[in-house]
Motif scaffolding. Structure first.
Motif, PDB file in Angstrom:
ATOM      1  N   GLU A 215      43.042  -9.175  43.836  1.00  0.00           N
ATOM      2  CA  GLU A 215      41.814  -9.962  43.845  1.00  0.00           C
ATOM      3  C   GLU A 215      40.599  -9.065  44.067  1.00  0.00           C
ATOM      4  O   GLU A 215      39.570  -9.204  43.406  1.00  0.00           O
ATOM      5  CB  GLU A 215      41.910 -11.038  44.927  1.00  0.00           C
ATOM      6  CG  GLU A 215      43.000 -12.081  44.644  1.00  0.00           C
ATOM      7  CD  GLU A 215      43.003 -13.183  45.681  1.00  0.00           C
ATOM      8  OE1 GLU A 215      42.113 -13.177  46.554  1.00  0.00           O
ATOM      9  OE2 GLU A 215      43.889 -14.046  45.618  1.00  0.00           O
ATOM     10  N   ARG A 317      39.736 -17.608  37.011  1.00  0.00           N
ATOM     11  CA  ARG A 317      41.190 -17.662  36.969  1.00  0.00           C
ATOM     12  C   ARG A 317      41.611 -19.086  36.629  1.00  0.00           C
ATOM     13  O   ARG A 317      41.358 -20.004  37.399  1.00  0.00           O
ATOM     14  CB  ARG A 317      41.805 -17.284  38.325  1.00  0.00           C
ATOM     15  CG  ARG A 317      41.451 -15.894  38.785  1.00  0.00           C
ATOM     16  CD  ARG A 317      42.032 -15.634  40.168  1.00  0.00           C
ATOM     17  NE  ARG A 317      41.630 -14.337  40.652  1.00  0.00           N
ATOM     18  CZ  ARG A 317      42.305 -13.232  40.444  1.00  0.00           C
ATOM     19  NH1 ARG A 317      43.428 -13.291  39.753  1.00  0.00           N
ATOM     20  NH2 ARG A 317      41.870 -12.078  40.901  1.00  0.00           N
ATOM     21  N   SER A 318      42.245 -19.218  35.488  1.00  0.00           N
ATOM     22  CA  SER A 318      42.872 -20.487  35.103  1.00  0.00           C
ATOM     23  C   SER A 318      41.895 -21.643  35.254  1.00  0.00           C
ATOM     24  O   SER A 318      42.146 -22.612  35.954  1.00  0.00           O
ATOM     25  CB  SER A 318      44.128 -20.754  35.942  1.00  0.00           C
ATOM     26  OG  SER A 318      45.049 -19.721  35.774  1.00  0.00           O
ATOM     27  N   ASP A 379      54.441 -24.767  42.093  1.00  0.00           N
ATOM     28  CA  ASP A 379      53.231 -25.483  41.677  1.00  0.00           C
ATOM     29  C   ASP A 379      53.474 -26.985  41.653  1.00  0.00           C
ATOM     30  O   ASP A 379      52.625 -27.772  42.081  1.00  0.00           O
ATOM     31  CB  ASP A 379      52.803 -24.981  40.300  1.00  0.00           C
ATOM     32  CG  ASP A 379      51.461 -25.551  39.890  1.00  0.00           C
ATOM     33  OD1 ASP A 379      50.477 -25.313  40.595  1.00  0.00           O
ATOM     34  OD2 ASP A 379      51.419 -26.251  38.857  1.00  0.00           O
ATOM     35  N   SER A 403      46.051 -21.224  44.880  1.00  0.00           N
ATOM     36  CA  SER A 403      46.682 -20.145  44.112  1.00  0.00           C
ATOM     37  C   SER A 403      48.144 -20.044  44.517  1.00  0.00           C
ATOM     38  O   SER A 403      48.457 -19.540  45.595  1.00  0.00           O
ATOM     39  CB  SER A 403      45.964 -18.809  44.370  1.00  0.00           C
ATOM     40  OG  SER A 403      46.631 -17.760  43.706  1.00  0.00           O
ATOM     41  N   THR A 404      49.008 -20.560  43.645  1.00  0.00           N
ATOM     42  CA  THR A 404      50.447 -20.426  43.888  1.00  0.00           C
ATOM     43  C   THR A 404      51.008 -19.156  43.260  1.00  0.00           C
ATOM     44  O   THR A 404      52.163 -18.806  43.526  1.00  0.00           O
ATOM     45  CB  THR A 404      51.199 -21.640  43.309  1.00  0.00           C
ATOM     46  OG1 THR A 404      50.930 -21.736  41.904  1.00  0.00           O
ATOM     47  CG2 THR A 404      50.772 -22.912  44.009  1.00  0.00           C
ATOM     48  N   THR A 405      50.203 -18.486  42.455  1.00  0.00           N
ATOM     49  CA  THR A 405      50.717 -17.296  41.762  1.00  0.00           C
ATOM     50  C   THR A 405      51.074 -16.191  42.739  1.00  0.00           C
ATOM     51  O   THR A 405      52.146 -15.585  42.659  1.00  0.00           O
ATOM     52  CB  THR A 405      49.681 -16.790  40.757  1.00  0.00           C
ATOM     53  OG1 THR A 405      49.372 -17.834  39.826  1.00  0.00           O
ATOM     54  CG2 THR A 405      50.214 -15.581  40.008  1.00  0.00           C
ATOM     55  N   GLN A 697      46.267 -10.581  51.773  1.00  0.00           N
ATOM     56  CA  GLN A 697      45.565 -11.862  51.687  1.00  0.00           C
ATOM     57  C   GLN A 697      44.698 -12.101  52.919  1.00  0.00           C
ATOM     58  O   GLN A 697      43.601 -12.663  52.817  1.00  0.00           O
ATOM     59  CB  GLN A 697      46.592 -12.977  51.515  1.00  0.00           C
ATOM     60  CG  GLN A 697      47.339 -12.941  50.198  1.00  0.00           C
ATOM     61  CD  GLN A 697      48.376 -14.035  50.089  1.00  0.00           C
ATOM     62  OE1 GLN A 697      48.345 -15.004  50.835  1.00  0.00           O
ATOM     63  NE2 GLN A 697      49.298 -13.881  49.158  1.00  0.00           N
TER      64      GLN A 697
END
Length: 797
Positions: A215, A317-318, A379, A403-405, A697
């Protein structure tokens, strides 16, 4: 430019590169260790072949170069001891590798590990086994399979000629090239699947490690876009930064591997050990790792850049959120099942390189399918979690919903590892089941068998050996028996060939003969009365598939010996066997399961009915019952046997069963233990990566954490939120892993046509290990969390 950002981007850049390099380095170390296994095993096997006397050139005539050799392998506690008795025939005998001179009578040369054990306090009982034998040298490394092997060569004048158990050889070495014992297709399948189950998670972990710090890296790329960099250049910069971390990870992995060579040298598998110099990766596999890891890093970086849009004003993002599609994720496990299914239903044998490659490819696709399904499952579940629960739960769920990625990427390694190990455990549990139950009773603890299988102990010495065993410390009772054969005397018109052992035509009918006292015979046959002078006949019966007897005589059962029939005793011993007349008191009885080698004996006699002196070179066996309160009694019995004759075999029934088994269950136990140890190691490796991801994170959420602290959020609430944020993906991953692992294991069991017997305790232990990894990661992340929760974290420029 990407490489310059990675190594010269200040403190933030160094931390980000160090995290990536550490993750990649740990994975590379595991891959290099796996690449070193073939060379380590082949080197150990080559050393074992070089000292082999089993397939060595034989000679019947004594020369200056020949020597007599007899195997005297034994054990001490839970360790095997390789032993040989040697006696040279001349002045220039062949010597085994690592031994410059053969020991004389009363002398021995030992391995360094055995010398250290004999000199220590732990080897007191073992020293008594070699009473009167003097150590005159050490065996060199070229004559050992590993540094910890216990081995010795003892000179002896007991060897007088070639006979059963004693051979005359002209040199050491020789034998088949493929001496590694993992030739059983079922065992080979277990090893192949286990290797895939351990290595695929490492590959997944390396791919995730490349994205550590992603990130913050993306925000820096947005700043580059602001100064005029186009999209293609930003992708190349991201790829260069990932390449720098991967190259540094290769160096770290090589350093970790070199440091781990010495601890790895203490591992023994299938009685083969390794020296540190043996742990060398195959250059082709090492080159593959060196090329594949950077290529994988660059590929992951470019693939990730396709999923995001880096613009001068930020990173998108997405947006709008794209629902994850399921259909293409199912293609991987379906393709894996398609590779394995023809082998499962078509009865294709596990033979050849192509069959092994098909199994490896199919299993790899099944496990990669688990990693592909996890993001969709996470997800789907997280998006349906409601707003209920405490603040810590809401913080964790909201973070996962955003954000599950990243969560799926961190946990995918654990999921793949658990799925693979569950499949392997299921496979091992299935292949270790016997199709037919063993007719012998389960080995009772505190019992041993002392056996003279090759006639080393003369008949006259059996009573003395019986008394010595009975007087041994820790022995409660002893039963002894002489084992041989008997057959009708040959007719005048058909005599045995002169000058050699009798052929099968000379004695077409053979009885398995046992001579023992009534106490021992009661262990072998059902009888209500027995006195010295009795004789019993126990005809062999046909057994059902479940192992029980039908009561019908076997087709090859010898006829009932009629009273007065003259039989040849020990006909295999020579041309003139002794004649024995069957007594008129012979009775037909049924046998009892027992642990004597000839538990299916046909003709059983007491010494009063058959003089033991008529037997020629019989096998002698003693069943020894030990005091359960004296665990050291096992070593006392071994010492008594070795002091009588080192060639006698002393085997605990619960450790070395006399029952026949083509499956070699001890090999499966070793493979199971090795895979479980490897699974724990892989979980710890992935746990380290998970910790790195959580710490990353937390650092990226420094501003948010400071704001929450400024608003008075309790620290324990944020600590629990970190726990939930880690636990939710892990729990979902474990559920997916167990389900997919059981399905994959069931498919693999079809390859070997075995039933499904899940190892629930093993699965629970594996799940518990994964849970412990989650708790450990949470505990180790708390210090950084407390440090980041400070008001000064709100400062920005």
């Amino acid at each position: 430019m990407g490489v310059r950002f990675a190594v010269g981007g200040g403190r933030e850049g160094w931390i980000r590169t160090a995290l990536t390099a550490l993750g990649v380095g740990l994975g590379v170390a595991v891959l290099l260790t796996a690449a070193a296994v073939p060379h380590a095993v082949s080197t150990a096997v080559a050393r074992d072949q070089a000292r082999s006397d089993t397939f060595s050139p034989r000679s019947t005539a004594a020369t200056d170069r020949t020597l007599l050799v007899a195997q005297t392998d034994t054990a001490y506690r839970d360790r095997s001891v390789r032993g040989r008795l040697v006696r040279p025939d001349g002045d220039r005998p062949a010597t085994p590798p690592g031994v410059p001179r053969l020991p004389g009578p009363g002398e021995m040369v030992v391995s360094p590990a055995l010398a250290d054990l004999l000199a220590s306090s732990d080897g007191a009982d073992l020293r008594d086994r070699f009473r009167g034998v003097r150590t005159v040298g050490r065996i060199g490394a070229e004559g050992l399979t590993g540094p910890d092997e216990l081995a010795y060569y003892q000179g002896s004048d007991r060897l007088t000629g070639v006979r059963a158990g004693t051979t005359r050889i002209t040199s050491f070495g020789g034998g088949p090239e493929a001496a590694f014992p993992a030739t059983d297709p079922q065992l080979l399948l277990s090893v192949l699947v286990g290797s895939v189950a351990l290595l695929v998670p490492v590959a997944v972990f390396i791919a995730a490690a490349v994205r550590f710090g992603g990130e913050r890296r993306d925000r820096r790329l947005a700043a580059l876009r602001l100064v005029g960099t186009d999209r293609a250049t930003t992708r190349r910069i991201a790829a260069g930064e990932a390449l720098a971390g991967a190259l540094l990870g290769l160096l770290i992995g090589a350093a970790v591997f070199l440091a781990a060579r010495y601890p790895l040298s203490g591992i023994r598998v299938l009685d083969f050990g390794v020296f540190p110099s043996d742990v060398v990766p195959d250059w082709r596999l090492a080159a593959l790792v060196a090329l594949a890891v950077p290529a994988c890093s660059v590929g992951v970086a470019l693939l990730t850049m396709r999923r995001i849009t880096v613009e001068p004003l930020g990173v998108t993002r997405s947006a709008p959120p794209v629902r994850r599609r399921l259909w293409w994720r199912l293609l991987l496990p379906v393709a894996g099942a398609a590779l394995l299914w023809p082998m499962a239903v078509g009865g294709v044998a596990m033979v050849g390189v192509w069959a092994a490659a098909q199994v490896v490819a199919g299993t790899s696709l099944l496990l990669l399918g688990v990693a592909a399904l996890l993001p969709w499952l996470l997800d789907a579940v997280v998006s349906r979690l409601g707003a209920g629960g405490g603040p810590s739960w809401q913080l964790a769920v909201r973070r996962l919903q955003l954000s599950t990625t990243a969560a799926a990427r961190s946990v995918s390694g654990i999921t793949v590892a658990v799925a693979g190990v569950v499949a392997v455990q299921l496979l091992l549990a299935g292949v270790q089941t016997n199709e037919l139950p063993d007719p012998l009773p389960a080995p009772r603890e505190h019992q041993m068998v002392v056996a003279d299988r090759d006639g080393e102990l003369p008949v006259a010495g059996a009573p003395g050996m019986f008394e010595r065993l009975r007087e041994t410390r820790g022995v409660r009772s002893v039963y002894g028996a002489l084992l041989s054969y008997a057959g009708p005397l040959p007719s005048e018109g058909h005599r045995a060939p002169a000058g050699g052992a009798p052929d099968e035509e000379s004695y077409p009918v053979r009885y398995r003969l046992v001579v023992a006292d009534c106490d021992a015979l009661r262990q072998m046959v059902r009888t209500d009365r027995c006195v010295d002078g009795d004789t019993f006949y126990a005809p062999p019966k046909v057994s059902r598939e479940d192992g029980t007897e039908t009561g019908l005589l076997a087709a090859d059962a010898p006829p009932v010996p009629r009273p007065g029939t003259r039989l040849a005793v020990s006909p295999d011993a020579g041309n003139r066997p002794a004649a024995w007349t069957v007594p008129r008191t012979v009775r037909t009885v049924d046998t009892l399961p027992n642990f004597f080698s000839l538990h299916e004996a046909n003709l059983l006699a007491t010494p009063g009915a058959l003089d033991p002196a008529l037997l020629r070179s019989p096998s002698t066996e003693f069943e020894v019952h030990l005091d359960p309160d004296r665990p050291e009694a096992v070593e006392y019995v071994r010492n008594t046997a070795a002091q009588t004759d080192p060639r006698l075999q002393a085997m605990p029934l619960w450790d070395t069963s006399t029952r026949s088994s083509e499956r070699q269950p001890e090999l499966y136990d070793i493979v199971r233990a090795a895979l479980q140890a490897g699974a724990v190691g892989v979980l710890c490796l992935i746990g380290a990566g998970l910790l790195i991801s959580v710490l990353e994170q937390l650092r990226e959420r420094r501003l948010l954490l400071s704001a929450l602290d400024a608003f008075g959020t309790p620290r324990r609430t944020l600590g629990r939120s970190v726990l939930w944020q880690t636990a939710i993906p892990v729990v979902l991953g474990l559920a997916l892993a167990v389900g997919c692992g059981l399905s994959a294991g069931l498919l693999l069991l079809h390859l070997v046509h075995k039933p499904m017997l899940p190892d629930w305790p093993g699965i629970a232990a594996l799940a518990g290990t994964a849970g412990a990894v989650v708790l450990t990661v949470t505990a180790l992340s708390l210090p950084l969390l407390w440090r980041l929760m400070r008001p000064d974290g709100l400062r920005t420029e």
